[in-house]
Design a protein around this motif. Structure first.
Motif, PDB file in Angstrom:
ATOM      1  N   TYR A   1       0.772  -1.197   0.034  1.00  0.00           N
ATOM      2  CA  TYR A   1      -0.060   0.111   0.143  1.00  0.00           C
ATOM      3  C   TYR A   1       0.960   1.061  -0.133  1.00  0.00           C
ATOM      4  CZ  TYR A   1      -4.289  -2.914   0.899  1.00  0.00           C
ATOM      5  OH  TYR A   1      -5.280  -3.691   0.602  1.00  0.00           O
ATOM      6  N   GLU A   2       2.086   1.353   0.808  1.00  0.00           N
ATOM      7  CA  GLU A   2       2.693   2.431   0.716  1.00  0.00           C
ATOM      8  C   GLU A   2       3.427   2.625  -0.703  1.00  0.00           C
ATOM      9  OE1 GLU A   2       5.883   1.494   3.598  1.00  0.00           O
ATOM     10  OE2 GLU A   2       4.688   1.586   5.225  1.00  0.00           O
ATOM     11  N   ALA A   3       3.732   1.243  -1.220  1.00  0.00           N
ATOM     12  CA  ALA A   3       4.476   1.240  -2.598  1.00  0.00           C
ATOM     13  C   ALA A   3       3.343   2.131  -3.603  1.00  0.00           C
ATOM     14  CB  ALA A   3       4.708  -0.150  -3.155  1.00  0.00           C
TER      15      ALA A   3
ATOM     16  N   ASN B   1      -2.702  -6.317  -6.262  1.00  0.00           N
ATOM     17  CA  ASN B   1      -3.992  -6.822  -5.172  1.00  0.00           C
ATOM     18  C   ASN B   1      -4.173  -5.578  -4.361  1.00  0.00           C
ATOM     19  OD1 ASN B   1      -3.666  -9.137  -6.250  1.00  0.00           O
ATOM     20  ND2 ASN B   1      -3.357 -10.185  -4.256  1.00  0.00           N
ATOM     21  N   ALA B   2      -3.107  -4.725  -3.832  1.00  0.00           N
ATOM     22  CA  ALA B   2      -3.247  -3.554  -3.178  1.00  0.00           C
ATOM     23  C   ALA B   2      -4.084  -2.391  -3.961  1.00  0.00           C
ATOM     24  CB  ALA B   2      -1.838  -3.149  -2.696  1.00  0.00           C
ATOM     25  N   ILE B   3      -3.700  -2.182  -5.055  1.00  0.00           N
ATOM     26  CA  ILE B   3      -4.568  -1.212  -5.896  1.00  0.00           C
ATOM     27  C   ILE B   3      -5.864  -1.833  -6.087  1.00  0.00           C
ATOM     28  CG2 ILE B   3      -3.728  -1.916  -8.086  1.00  0.00           C
ATOM     29  CD1 ILE B   3      -4.217   1.799  -6.888  1.00  0.00           C
ATOM     30  N   GLY B   4      -6.099  -2.890  -6.319  1.00  0.00           N
ATOM     31  CA  GLY B   4      -7.450  -3.523  -6.378  1.00  0.00           C
ATOM     32  C   GLY B   4      -8.334  -3.444  -5.286  1.00  0.00           C
ATOM     33  N   SER B   5      -7.698  -3.443  -4.060  1.00  0.00           N
ATOM     34  CA  SER B   5      -8.324  -3.504  -2.745  1.00  0.00           C
ATOM     35  C   SER B   5      -8.676  -1.911  -2.749  1.00  0.00           C
ATOM     36  CB  SER B   5      -7.494  -3.758  -1.607  1.00  0.00           C
ATOM     37  OG  SER B   5      -6.760  -5.086  -1.823  1.00  0.00           O
ATOM     38  N   VAL B   6      -8.023  -0.926  -3.107  1.00  0.00           N
ATOM     39  CA  VAL B   6      -8.251   0.486  -3.117  1.00  0.00           C
ATOM     40  C   VAL B   6      -9.533   0.627  -3.895  1.00  0.00           C
ATOM     41  CG1 VAL B   6      -7.443   2.678  -3.438  1.00  0.00           C
ATOM     42  CG2 VAL B   6      -6.007   1.137  -2.401  1.00  0.00           C
ATOM     43  N   VAL B   7      -9.448   0.307  -5.141  1.00  0.00           N
ATOM     44  CA  VAL B   7     -10.613   0.386  -6.172  1.00  0.00           C
ATOM     45  C   VAL B   7     -11.811  -0.113  -5.319  1.00  0.00           C
ATOM     46  CG1 VAL B   7     -11.534  -0.410  -8.398  1.00  0.00           C
ATOM     47  CG2 VAL B   7      -9.145   0.490  -8.112  1.00  0.00           C
TER      48      VAL B   7
END
Length: 263
Positions: free
Chosen positions: A50-52, A233-239
């Motif tokens: 998420y930081e990335a 996966n992280a950006i998908g979770s944010v979406v």
């Protein structure tokens, strides 16, 4: 027998929810994977992905582009859908049935065909591909939805209120803006938030009609071309989180009953 039917209904409903939400749960779970691959088994928990993504300028720019395109294109689609619905519901237009069918026709056409058609049109007009062309494409695919939702909510009881406003001296544009639009606001907001949700994660039209300024789905696709990446996966979770927030806002703004209203 009744207990068995209840048990089967519970199992059936539970299976549906598992089928729908299990992929999302796996996506969110492995967005915290402390490893280089977002696949089982889970090797510890970390927030570095998420930081990335929040430190990635390209991803954040694409995220901002998606929000801008979704909000502006949805607002334009709702405005045009409301005007079209008002015209068809309040006036006798020539071949109105055919015209309504033409407005909702894009709902039955593949977004790939729409995107290719718009791409050919923009090339013929020498219009450079940008966020503007993506927004135009999203208006085209969301306008039929907005029109259908708003047109379906225009009932005969509203005509009497509009007629009363005209009898009191209000011109047509004031009746439409200050009487009809507020009465239809729940439907307009529902159409707007659904359009935002669809535009937010639309890929095909955004891919075909973009060049340098891309939306988030296109940026995620470019990341996936190089293989599995925990950041996806992280950006998908944010979406997913943003989509849920849109739905919650729609629930509070449209469907929640105000205190004192009859149930």
């Amino acid at each position: 027998m009744r207990h068995l039917q209840t048990l089967l209904a519970v199992v059936y409903a539970g299976s549906i929810y598992v089928f729908i939400f299990l992929p999302v749960a796996v996506l969110v779970l492995f967005s915290f994977q402390d490893g280089t691959l977002p696949v089982p088994p889970l090797h510890g928990v970390t927030l570095r992905w998420y930081e990335a993504i929040f430190a990635d300028r390209d991803l954040m720019a694409a995220l901002g582009n998606s929000l801008i395109v979704a909000l502006i294109s949805s607002a334009v689609a709702c405005l045009l859908g409301f005007l079209a619905a008002y015209a068809f519901a309040r006036y006798r237009l020539p071949a109105s049935g055919l015209q309504r069918a033409l407005i909702v026709a894009p709902m039955t056409v593949s977004t790939l065909i729409i995107g290719l058609g718009l791409l050919s049109l923009f090339n013929r007009l020498n219009m450079p591909l940008s966020l503007w062309t993506i927004g135009i494409g999203h208006v085209v695919i969301n306008l039929p939805l907005c029109f259908a939702i708003i047109y379906a909510s225009m009932g005969g009881h509203q005509v009497n209120i509009e007629r009363a406003a005209r009898d009191l001296g209000a011109p047509d544009w004031k009746v439409m803006a200050l009487v009809t639009a507020p009465m239809l606001m729940p439907s307009i907001l529902a159409a707007f938030f659904l359009s935002v949700t669809f535009s937010w994660d639309e890929f095909i039209v955004a891919f075909l009609l973009s060049r340098f300024d891309v939306t988030l789905p296109v940026e995620i696709w470019s990341m996936l071309r190089s293989g599995l990446d925990p950041r996806t996966n992280a950006i998908g979770s944010v979406v997913f989180l943003v989509s849920v927030l849109f739905l919650l806002v729609m629930e509070l703004a449209v469907f929640r009953k105000k205190p004192g209203n009859p149930t």
